[in-house]
Design a protein around this motif. Structure first.
Motif, PDB file in Angstrom:
ATOM      1  N   GLN A  23      38.597 106.579 -75.967  1.00  0.00           N
ATOM      2  CA  GLN A  23      38.765 106.619 -74.519  1.00  0.00           C
ATOM      3  C   GLN A  23      39.583 105.434 -74.012  1.00  0.00           C
ATOM      4  O   GLN A  23      40.318 105.547 -73.026  1.00  0.00           O
ATOM      5  CB  GLN A  23      37.402 106.640 -73.831  1.00  0.00           C
ATOM      6  CG  GLN A  23      37.473 106.910 -72.344  1.00  0.00           C
ATOM      7  CD  GLN A  23      38.075 108.269 -72.009  1.00  0.00           C
ATOM      8  OE1 GLN A  23      37.705 109.275 -72.599  1.00  0.00           O
ATOM      9  NE2 GLN A  23      39.016 108.288 -71.062  1.00  0.00           N
ATOM     10  N   ASP A  27      42.619 105.644 -71.402  1.00  0.00           N
ATOM     11  CA  ASP A  27      42.597 104.903 -70.139  1.00  0.00           C
ATOM     12  C   ASP A  27      43.831 104.018 -70.018  1.00  0.00           C
ATOM     13  O   ASP A  27      44.396 103.870 -68.925  1.00  0.00           O
ATOM     14  CB  ASP A  27      41.332 104.051 -70.048  1.00  0.00           C
ATOM     15  CG  ASP A  27      40.078 104.897 -69.878  1.00  0.00           C
ATOM     16  OD1 ASP A  27      40.200 106.076 -69.490  1.00  0.00           O
ATOM     17  OD2 ASP A  27      38.975 104.372 -70.164  1.00  0.00           O
ATOM     18  N   LYS A  30      46.708 106.226 -69.029  1.00  0.00           N
ATOM     19  CA  LYS A  30      46.593 106.660 -67.638  1.00  0.00           C
ATOM     20  C   LYS A  30      46.932 105.514 -66.676  1.00  0.00           C
ATOM     21  O   LYS A  30      47.551 105.743 -65.621  1.00  0.00           O
ATOM     22  CB  LYS A  30      45.186 107.209 -67.378  1.00  0.00           C
ATOM     23  CG  LYS A  30      44.986 108.585 -68.007  1.00  0.00           C
ATOM     24  CD  LYS A  30      43.703 109.256 -67.581  1.00  0.00           C
ATOM     25  CE  LYS A  30      42.515 108.757 -68.353  1.00  0.00           C
ATOM     26  NZ  LYS A  30      41.296 109.578 -68.092  1.00  0.00           N
ATOM     27  N   ASP A  44      44.485 114.833 -69.677  1.00  0.00           N
ATOM     28  CA  ASP A  44      43.985 114.133 -70.863  1.00  0.00           C
ATOM     29  C   ASP A  44      44.334 114.870 -72.161  1.00  0.00           C
ATOM     30  O   ASP A  44      44.665 114.231 -73.171  1.00  0.00           O
ATOM     31  CB  ASP A  44      42.471 113.954 -70.772  1.00  0.00           C
ATOM     32  CG  ASP A  44      42.083 112.840 -69.796  1.00  0.00           C
ATOM     33  OD1 ASP A  44      42.985 112.309 -69.117  1.00  0.00           O
ATOM     34  OD2 ASP A  44      40.890 112.508 -69.721  1.00  0.00           O
TER      35      ASP A  44
END
Length: 302
Positions: A23, A27, A30, A44
């Motif tokens: 993750q 992140d 993003k 995602d």
């Protein structure tokens, strides 16, 4: 083998399938995307494809994301008119066999072959568009794969097909394969190779890196040399395997692509806004942006 799952892959499946996926990297991407106003929204699952294809190297993934969406914006012949119900795409599917499946090793295997062998009907840009539509749908449904194996069956190919091939669409297709495709290419196989294959390669190689050239496999004496890469029994009956016929697989594949019409139409809206790019915007024609002008002017096809 030649089936595509009915439901889209989930993030839970991808996390379980890929231990290197985490993750924190998602992140990070993003956060980076939030500072790239020229790029479209990217979900995602699409970010997972880019991360996986780049072996989870963040900077490489960023470069590939930008290359992919920039290319999709500036290659309208390959990445517009993606509605499978448009007449141009219906006509292409009548002309071409295209199918995708997963090998026993988990690789994505794509097989392309002419269905109608009349050279005058062949439009390479339309075929390349159909290829990318099929691969996009496969990846949306199936997710990541260890590699991509391409099989081009040259049955029915004549010299007239070679004469229809121009450097513009070819260079753009090969650029996208090498610089922007969110999957690791493992091998490219040509089966039922024609005697003038050297002429095709003369057109292709100026646009290919050594790494891609090294992935080429020409099978000139039957299919036994393909066996170490793809189990022959998995191929369609018409190609020398024990699977369903090309026609049966084609029908199923077309239904899956049509079922993903909304996805393809929406994807076409996700393009770069050059007016918002930080730094110098990309400007020019597909030929000037992707290095075709001046190429092949002295190439003779005997």
């Amino acid at each position: 083998m030649w089936t595509i799952r009915e439901t889209c892959v989930t993030m839970e499946e991808e996390m379980k399938r890929n231990p290197e996926l985490n993750q924190a990297d998602l992140d990070h991407l993003k956060a980076w995307l939030s500072k790239q106003p020229h790029l479209p929204d990217i979900d995602d699952l699409q970010l997972v494809l880019f991360l996986h294809s780049c072996h989870y190297r963040l900077e490489a993934a960023k470069n590939t994301i930008d290359a992919a969406y920039t290319a999709r914006t500036h290659m309208p012949d390959l990445f517009t008119d993606r509605d499978p119900l448009l007449p141009v795409n219906v006509a292409t599917n009548e002309y071409l066999y295209g199918m995708a499946g997963r090998s026993p090793d988990g690789d994505c295997v794509v097989l392309m072959r002419l269905r109608n062998t009349e050279p005058a009907l062949l439009n390479y840009s339309d075929c390349f568009r159909a290829f990318f539509m099929l691969l996009d749908v496969w990846q949306r449904r199936e997710g990541t794969a260890p590699g991509l194996v391409l099989i081009f069956d040259m049955s029915g190919v004549v010299f007239g097909h070679l004469l229809r091939l121009t450097p513009g669409p070819l260079s753009r297709f090969l650029y996208y394969l090498q610089e922007a495709l969110p999957v690791r290419i493992k091998a490219i196989h040509y089966i039922n190779v024609v005697p003038f294959m050297d002429k095709f390669l003369a057109l292709m190689k100026p646009f290919m890196k050594k790494e891609l050239i090294d992935m080429l496999h020409l099978h000139t004496e039957g299919l036994h040399t393909l066996e170490p890469f793809v189990p022959l029994k998995l191929l369609p009956k018409d190609v020398g395997g024990e699977g369903e016929t090309l026609e049966a697989i084609r029908e199923k594949t077309m239904e899956v692509v049509k079922a993903n019409r909304d996805f393809l139409v929406e994807e076409e809206k996700r393009r770069v806004d050059e007016s918002r790019r930080q730094g110098k915007p990309k400007a020019g024609t597909p030929e000037t942006l992707y290095g075709v002008e001046g190429s092949f002017k002295k190439l003779d096809i005997d």
